[in-house]
Motif scaffolding. Sequence first.
Motif, PDB file in Angstrom:
ATOM      1  N   LEU A 189      29.988  32.719  47.730  1.00 12.14           N
ATOM      2  CA  LEU A 189      31.322  32.944  47.178  1.00 12.14           C
ATOM      3  C   LEU A 189      31.288  33.061  45.660  1.00 12.14           C
ATOM      4  CD1 LEU A 189      33.513  30.571  49.385  1.00 12.14           C
ATOM      5  CD2 LEU A 189      33.303  33.050  49.537  1.00 12.14           C
ATOM      6  N   THR A 190      30.467  32.259  44.999  1.00 14.98           N
ATOM      7  CA  THR A 190      30.381  32.350  43.540  1.00 14.98           C
ATOM      8  C   THR A 190      29.826  33.704  43.103  1.00 14.98           C
ATOM      9  OG1 THR A 190      28.269  31.174  43.693  1.00 14.98           O
ATOM     10  CG2 THR A 190      30.211  29.881  43.085  1.00 14.98           C
ATOM     11  N   ALA A 191      28.938  34.279  43.904  1.00 18.66           N
ATOM     12  CA  ALA A 191      28.411  35.602  43.575  1.00 18.66           C
ATOM     13  C   ALA A 191      29.509  36.659  43.667  1.00 18.66           C
ATOM     14  CB  ALA A 191      27.250  35.953  44.503  1.00 18.66           C
ATOM     15  N   ILE A 192      30.382  36.514  44.671  1.00 21.09           N
ATOM     16  CA  ILE A 192      31.515  37.438  44.798  1.00 21.09           C
ATOM     17  C   ILE A 192      32.442  37.293  43.595  1.00 21.09           C
ATOM     18  CG2 ILE A 192      33.531  38.020  46.197  1.00 21.09           C
ATOM     19  CD1 ILE A 192      31.933  36.994  48.639  1.00 21.09           C
ATOM     20  N   VAL A 193      32.696  36.049  43.203  1.00 18.35           N
ATOM     21  CA  VAL A 193      33.541  35.792  42.035  1.00 18.35           C
ATOM     22  C   VAL A 193      32.959  36.471  40.800  1.00 18.35           C
ATOM     23  CG1 VAL A 193      34.217  33.980  40.409  1.00 18.35           C
ATOM     24  CG2 VAL A 193      34.586  33.661  42.859  1.00 18.35           C
ATOM     25  N   ASN A 194      31.669  36.350  40.607  1.00 25.33           N
ATOM     26  CA  ASN A 194      31.046  36.932  39.416  1.00 25.33           C
ATOM     27  C   ASN A 194      31.132  38.456  39.418  1.00 25.33           C
ATOM     28  OD1 ASN A 194      30.409  34.449  38.305  1.00 25.33           O
ATOM     29  ND2 ASN A 194      28.410  34.348  39.307  1.00 25.33           N
ATOM     30  N   LEU A 195      31.102  39.066  40.595  1.00 25.44           N
ATOM     31  CA  LEU A 195      31.295  40.513  40.674  1.00 25.44           C
ATOM     32  C   LEU A 195      32.718  40.893  40.250  1.00 25.44           C
ATOM     33  CD1 LEU A 195      29.462  41.313  44.042  1.00 25.44           C
ATOM     34  CD2 LEU A 195      28.712  41.951  41.737  1.00 25.44           C
ATOM     35  N   ALA A 217      32.956  40.551  36.509  1.00 27.67           N
ATOM     36  CA  ALA A 217      32.281  41.673  35.852  1.00 27.67           C
ATOM     37  C   ALA A 217      33.150  42.923  35.870  1.00 27.67           C
ATOM     38  CB  ALA A 217      30.939  41.939  36.532  1.00 27.67           C
ATOM     39  N   ASP A 218      33.799  43.188  37.001  1.00 27.91           N
ATOM     40  CA  ASP A 218      34.692  44.350  37.087  1.00 27.91           C
ATOM     41  C   ASP A 218      35.841  44.233  36.090  1.00 27.91           C
ATOM     42  OD1 ASP A 218      33.211  45.564  39.048  1.00 27.91           O
ATOM     43  OD2 ASP A 218      34.530  44.994  40.706  1.00 27.91           O
ATOM     44  N   LEU A 219      36.436  43.043  36.000  1.00 28.10           N
ATOM     45  CA  LEU A 219      37.569  42.857  35.094  1.00 28.10           C
ATOM     46  C   LEU A 219      37.124  42.907  33.635  1.00 28.10           C
ATOM     47  CD1 LEU A 219      39.381  40.138  37.194  1.00 28.10           C
ATOM     48  CD2 LEU A 219      40.313  42.390  36.620  1.00 28.10           C
ATOM     49  N   ARG A 228      42.643  34.404  35.732  1.00 25.82           N
ATOM     50  CA  ARG A 228      43.117  33.936  37.040  1.00 25.82           C
ATOM     51  C   ARG A 228      41.949  33.777  38.015  1.00 25.82           C
ATOM     52  NH1 ARG A 228      48.275  34.240  38.628  1.00 25.82           N
ATOM     53  NH2 ARG A 228      48.705  33.722  40.789  1.00 25.82           N
ATOM     54  N   VAL A 229      41.051  34.756  38.035  1.00 30.05           N
ATOM     55  CA  VAL A 229      39.879  34.664  38.907  1.00 30.05           C
ATOM     56  C   VAL A 229      39.017  33.469  38.510  1.00 30.05           C
ATOM     57  CG1 VAL A 229      37.730  35.809  39.581  1.00 30.05           C
ATOM     58  CG2 VAL A 229      39.857  37.117  39.484  1.00 30.05           C
ATOM     59  N   GLN A 230      38.846  33.253  37.219  1.00 32.60           N
ATOM     60  CA  GLN A 230      38.044  32.117  36.763  1.00 32.60           C
ATOM     61  C   GLN A 230      38.684  30.790  37.163  1.00 32.60           C
ATOM     62  OE1 GLN A 230      38.095  33.480  32.719  1.00 32.60           O
ATOM     63  NE2 GLN A 230      35.958  34.185  32.773  1.00 32.60           N
ATOM     64  N   ALA A 231      40.017  30.710  37.094  1.00 34.54           N
ATOM     65  CA  ALA A 231      40.701  29.483  37.518  1.00 34.54           C
ATOM     66  C   ALA A 231      40.537  29.258  39.018  1.00 34.54           C
ATOM     67  CB  ALA A 231      42.179  29.553  37.144  1.00 34.54           C
ATOM     68  N   TYR A 232      40.625  30.321  39.800  1.00 34.64           N
ATOM     69  CA  TYR A 232      40.392  30.192  41.241  1.00 34.64           C
ATOM     70  C   TYR A 232      38.940  29.794  41.515  1.00 34.64           C
ATOM     71  CZ  TYR A 232      44.790  31.767  43.322  1.00 34.64           C
ATOM     72  OH  TYR A 232      46.093  31.843  43.763  1.00 34.64           O
ATOM     73  N   ALA A 233      38.015  30.364  40.736  1.00 34.72           N
ATOM     74  CA  ALA A 233      36.598  30.059  40.934  1.00 34.72           C
ATOM     75  C   ALA A 233      36.286  28.602  40.636  1.00 34.72           C
ATOM     76  CB  ALA A 233      35.745  30.962  40.050  1.00 34.72           C
ATOM     77  N   ALA A 234      37.110  27.963  39.811  1.00 37.32           N
ATOM     78  CA  ALA A 234      36.885  26.554  39.487  1.00 37.32           C
ATOM     79  C   ALA A 234      36.996  25.662  40.714  1.00 37.32           C
ATOM     80  CB  ALA A 234      37.866  26.102  38.410  1.00 37.32           C
ATOM     81  N   THR A 284      32.779  24.272  36.391  1.00 34.49           N
ATOM     82  CA  THR A 284      32.384  24.793  35.079  1.00 34.49           C
ATOM     83  C   THR A 284      33.153  26.062  34.716  1.00 34.49           C
ATOM     84  OG1 THR A 284      30.540  26.075  36.009  1.00 34.49           O
ATOM     85  CG2 THR A 284      30.071  23.805  35.308  1.00 34.49           C
ATOM     86  N   TYR A 285      33.799  26.693  35.689  1.00 33.70           N
ATOM     87  CA  TYR A 285      34.603  27.879  35.391  1.00 33.70           C
ATOM     88  C   TYR A 285      35.861  27.538  34.601  1.00 33.70           C
ATOM     89  CZ  TYR A 285      31.980  31.090  38.449  1.00 33.70           C
ATOM     90  OH  TYR A 285      31.017  31.882  39.017  1.00 33.70           O
ATOM     91  N   TRP A 286      36.264  26.267  34.565  1.00 32.90           N
ATOM     92  CA  TRP A 286      37.493  25.922  33.846  1.00 32.90           C
ATOM     93  C   TRP A 286      37.390  26.267  32.362  1.00 32.90           C
ATOM     94  CZ3 TRP A 286      41.820  25.806  36.016  1.00 32.90           C
ATOM     95  CH2 TRP A 286      42.046  25.184  37.245  1.00 32.90           C
ATOM     96  N   ALA A 287      36.236  26.024  31.760  1.00 31.37           N
ATOM     97  CA  ALA A 287      36.083  26.325  30.334  1.00 31.37           C
ATOM     98  C   ALA A 287      36.228  27.822  30.078  1.00 31.37           C
ATOM     99  CB  ALA A 287      34.730  25.820  29.840  1.00 31.37           C
ATOM    100  N   ALA A 288      35.648  28.630  30.964  1.00 32.54           N
ATOM    101  CA  ALA A 288      35.771  30.083  30.816  1.00 32.54           C
ATOM    102  C   ALA A 288      37.215  30.529  31.017  1.00 32.54           C
ATOM    103  CB  ALA A 288      34.853  30.781  31.815  1.00 32.54           C
ATOM    104  N   ALA A 289      37.899  29.922  32.001  1.00 36.94           N
ATOM    105  CA  ALA A 289      39.304  30.269  32.245  1.00 36.94           C
ATOM    106  C   ALA A 289      40.152  29.954  31.020  1.00 36.94           C
ATOM    107  CB  ALA A 289      39.823  29.515  33.463  1.00 36.94           C
TER     108      ALA A 289
END
Length: 440
Positions: A8-14, A17-19, A49-55, A60-65
Amino acid sequence: RKPNDLALTAIVNLLIADLSEAETLLPYTPRNGEKGRATRWTAMAYKGRVQAYAAALDPTYWAAAKATFDSVINGTGGPGAPPYALEAGFNRVWTADPAFRNGKETILAYQASVRDGEPNGQNANFGERLNFPYSDANHFTCCGFHQPSYNLVDAFKVDAVGLPLSMSTSTWNDDTTYAGMTAPVDPRLDWTAGRDNVPYKDWNLHARSWIRDASYSGPYSPKKNIHERAFPDAEDNVGWVATQTNNVPIHLFRYADLLLMDAEAEVELGNLDVARGIVNQIRARAGVAAQGCGPDAAVLAAYTTFCTGNRAMVDTLRKNALNTLDSLQTPWAFYKVGLYNTPWTGLGQAYARQAVRTERRLELAMEGQRFFDLRRWGIADTAISNYVTTEAGRISYLAGAVGQFTLPKYQFYPIPTVQIELSKVGGQCRLTQNTGWGAC
């Protein structure tokens, strides 16, 4: 026939990357001035939004979000002022008033259109057309879907200082919220849900006859998606039951939503009072405008003393001496909304987290965010179980739903059986069915 075994994290990163690429390709302003088009800011907001969902998968995605949201909030790198802001009043967010169409709070909205030559009204709010009050007793006549629940309406109760009652007592959902009750409510309630004997925007008084079957679905009607009587050109004039088709933009992502996700990030990163400041921005705006009498004669007849000389659809709340509380007493509601004045650092992260989550529920009610919030917070099974158990005492058929929502089965939809069968190579499935939905 490629296996669905990507993490799932790999899907999130894709997606991220698109965004990120979209940020580099899109302009800062809508192409040709067409407001429904995505911009660089739209892509950035959705990346956050995707980064917040990925958290929910990796904290660790919270900092990026937070970094992404802050860039959008501050307009970092842009050619001018920050791109978004809160509307001055909550009543200006969901409205047919052309002065606020695609206003400063809109990040992305479906651009409903009426009276444009399309013969069946299909460019209007077509997916919302059944979500209007039912029966010939009101202007819209059909069809009574997507009704607010008792649980949601009760969530708008507030305590003596105007904070959500659910933050301080477990009894907030013990009774029902009816017009004329003395207990105070958040003014956003009557911009969100139609309640009996409360003015329905600038139409007439909401009544039980507007409900198809209150014993089956409860006594409340949706309200955000309703166009005001003052803007007749917002209503379509073609197609089936044209009175329930309009050009009110349907918000898919708005600035208050982004701010509250940013507040979530601040809570999870330990910046509790930064989060409190963000939530207080939302609550301060909620204290600006309340449902007023409006121009309808039936409202004046019902509330003659209060409404004589006071016929505006939007009324104004009054501030207290300390400027920490807004309130307004009307015949149908005692509106009150206060700020969080006690520092959250002393109350703790769990309190701050719940306060932000509660604010999301109130601010974004009926906008399609709640279920997905519950899922990413990891509390969907508990919240839905508690909801069904309580509501079954009010709506009898829900007794059959008690205990039905379980995880991990309902974490994901099933992959269609036909796709599972088509994936087979040499009789072996290449696609793995989601947990709880059968073979392969």
